[in-house]
Write a protein that holds these residues in place. Structure first.
Motif, short mmCIF file in Angstrom:
data_model
loop_
_atom_site.label_atom_id
_atom_site.label_comp_id
_atom_site.label_asym_id
_atom_site.label_seq_id
_atom_site.Cartn_x
_atom_site.Cartn_y
_atom_site.Cartn_z
N TRP A 179 8.15 8.49 -0.57
CA TRP A 179 8.17 7.24 -0.91
C TRP A 179 8.76 5.97 -0.30
CZ3 TRP A 179 10.59 11.98 -1.47
CH2 TRP A 179 12.18 12.20 -0.74
N ASP A 180 8.72 6.37 1.02
CA ASP A 180 9.30 5.17 1.98
C ASP A 180 8.21 4.17 2.33
OD1 ASP A 180 10.40 3.77 4.01
OD2 ASP A 180 11.21 5.51 5.02
N LYS A 181 8.54 3.16 1.54
CA LYS A 181 7.20 2.04 1.93
C LYS A 181 7.23 1.40 3.29
CE LYS A 181 7.65 0.68 -2.94
NZ LYS A 181 7.62 -0.39 -3.94
N SER A 182 8.13 1.60 4.24
CA SER A 182 8.15 1.03 5.36
C SER A 182 7.10 1.69 6.32
CB SER A 182 9.53 1.27 6.13
OG SER A 182 9.74 2.61 6.39
N PHE A 183 6.73 3.04 5.81
CA PHE A 183 5.28 3.71 6.62
C PHE A 183 4.27 3.26 6.29
CE2 PHE A 183 8.87 6.91 7.05
CZ PHE A 183 8.91 7.06 8.47
N GLY A 184 4.23 2.10 5.25
CA GLY A 184 2.75 1.76 5.05
C GLY A 184 1.89 2.57 4.16
N GLY A 185 0.73 2.95 4.80
CA GLY A 185 -0.18 3.92 4.18
C GLY A 185 -0.59 3.34 2.83
N PHE A 186 -0.27 4.41 1.79
CA PHE A 186 -0.71 3.89 0.48
C PHE A 186 0.19 2.91 -0.07
CE2 PHE A 186 -2.56 8.45 0.54
CZ PHE A 186 -3.72 8.01 -0.38
N TRP A 187 1.45 2.81 0.63
CA TRP A 187 2.37 1.58 -0.11
C TRP A 187 2.00 0.09 0.76
CZ3 TRP A 187 4.68 2.67 -4.04
CH2 TRP A 187 5.21 3.83 -4.23
#
Length: 494
Positions: A179-187
């Protein structure tokens, strides 16, 4: 005598009712074909056939996929044919969108643009049949998607951008969380890609509800492919310590090198990317972690599918819409010591496949062998279009209407790359061939669905059975255009 007459009368009533019911189903299907039914195709990435609650998985939460299964027909023996490279989804999707068999699709890959110019892709054939065509999500076929559909939104590549933190997990000082959006990916972009796709679909359906033209929607989720990211509330649904380790879990796979997954000779790729998601030896903690995040992604995706189904209902066109749900292949998350889809086991070769729509029986299963790419000619038939001669696959409609329809594929074929792996399944038995190792494996899938008991080790009658399947495989190779000569490597099966 009175009781005999009553029984006879009751029997005639039952037979009459059955005949009327069958006639009604056929009439509904016929009417749907005449009025150009809508087609809603929902496609996930890396989703194994083992991941739907209604179909027997008591660990996972999939209320909307359950809803589809309860209202349609599930194909329990759906296979992907294999791949010519490590990205199995490329091969699967190329076969799906061109209708070509695995080897023909591989050969055609450099010239897919020419096929597009001739109007030979699935979406183009649907357009020619009078459909308004739409795509959102993952494409991953080597041609320009915008030329193939009337409308497109948020077209994604093969997978979201990953980060080094997402590999070799679990590990000490693990900083990666789904759920950590800082990793990007799907976020990347701020909103989860699966939610973006659902929003896109809702928008198209709102407009489609106002149109008299039938639609063909191709909705392709990147999930549950890694990096397996989902909101925290979905991950929390699956406490890691409660996740069951797969029954066929292994700490290591004995042929991982020879099958092309780890430091294959003369292969500069080294360790296959999927396998680097965890370390060796595999551990129970590894299996629980990857299963937790995999299931969280599937449940999150399921919620977005629910949004799409609800939007379809609002159009007023649900009664004249066929919904097809499947995935491009399955996945291993510790099964047999593996972490990807580059193998010939059921968990990785078989995705789920569900079809609902007018005239389709509810809550039924078909066990015939099929390929997931059969959905392409199925939709062409529903659209009233002729299947082109170059399409290898076959319509599923006869199986929907009659569960006793003989399969178009008495034997299932599978391959991974030029010479790493081959497979044939005939009836209950599967023969897996590892050419670089000179090893074959034999399983009775009906009695041993987890493929844990290698019958090839027992010799005797099983050696004869393996030889019989090998002979069938050699013929099947010719039928599908597989050029690999295995006669010298497996001379003992000749």
């Amino acid at each position: 005598m009175n009781m005999i007459r009553i029984k006879a009368s009751w029997r005639r009533c039952v037979q009459t009712f059955a005949a009327l019911n069958t006639a009604a189903l056929l009439a509904a299907t016929s009417h749907a074909k005449e009025s150009k039914p809508n087609i809603l195709f929902i496609f996930t990435d890396d989703q194994s056939h083992e991941t739907i609650a209604h179909l027997g998985n008591d660990e996972i939460i999939t209320p909307n996929l359950d809803r589809l299964a309860q209202n349609g027909v599930y194909f329990s023996n759906t296979y992907n044919m294999g791949a010519w490279n490590g990205a199995v989804c490329i091969a699967s999707r190329t076969c799906l969108n061109t209708g070509l068999g695995i080897w023909q699709a591989g050969e055609a890959e450099p010239t897919l643009g020419e096929r597009a110019q001739r109007g030979e892709f699935w979406s183009q054939l649907m357009s020619q049949a009078g459909y308004e065509t739409y795509i959102s999500g993952k494409w991953h076929v080597k041609t320009k998607v915008q030329d193939l559909f009337d409308h497109s939104a948020n077209i994604r590549g093969g997978m979201p951008k990953d980060t080094p933190e997402g590999y070799y997990r679990p590990k000490e000082n693990d900083t990666w969380t789904p759920w950590d959006k800082s990793f990007g990916g799907f976020w990347q972009g701020g909103e989860h890609w699966s939610e973006v796709l659902a929003t896109d679909a809702e928008g198209f359906l709102e407009n489609a509800g106002k149109s008299d033209k039938p639609f063909f929607m191709y909705l392709a989720f990147n999930s549950p492919h890694d990096p397996r990211q989902a909101p925290k509330e979905y991950v929390d649904m699956y406490p890691r310590e409660k996740m069951r380790v797969p029954a066929n879990f292994l700490t290591d796979y004995p042929y991982k090198q020879e099958i092309g997954n780890y430091e294959v000779p003369d292969n500069n790729e080294g360790i296959l990317r999927d396998e680097r998601l965890g370390g060796w030896p595999r551990t129970h903690e590894l299996a629980r972690l990857h299963k937790q995040e995999y299931y969280a992604c599937i449940t999150h995706t399921d919620a977005q599918i629910g949004r799409i189904l609800d939007a379809l209902e609002k159009t007023g066109k649900a009664d004249n819409t066929y919904i097809i749900f499947t995935s491009d292949h399955g996945l291993a998350y510790g099964h047999h010591g593996l972490l990807g889809k580059q193998n010939m086991y059921e968990h990785s070769m078989k995705p789920p496949l569900i079809i609902t729509g007018p005239g389709v029986p509810k809550n039924e299963t078909r066990d015939a062998f099929v390929y997931l790419q059969d959905v392409m000619p199925t939709t062409l038939e529903l659209a009233g279009a002729k299947k082109p001669d170059y399409v290898f696959y076959n319509s599923l409609n006869p199986f929907i209407e009659n569960e006793n329809t003989p399969t178009n594929y008495p034997e299932v074929y599978g391959n991974y790359r030029a010479d790493y792996q081959r497979m044939i399944r005939v009836g209950d038995h599967k023969l897996i061939l590892y050419p670089l190792a000179g090893v074959y494996r034999l399983f009775d899938v009906s009695k041993d669905p987890q493929e844990m008991r290698d019958l090839a080790q027992l010799g005797g009658e099983y050696k004869d059975l393996a030889a019989k399947l090998f002979r069938k495989f050699r013929k099947l190779q010719k039928d599908v255009g597989d050029p690999l000569d295995l006669t010298e490597i497996f001379a003992d099966l000749m």
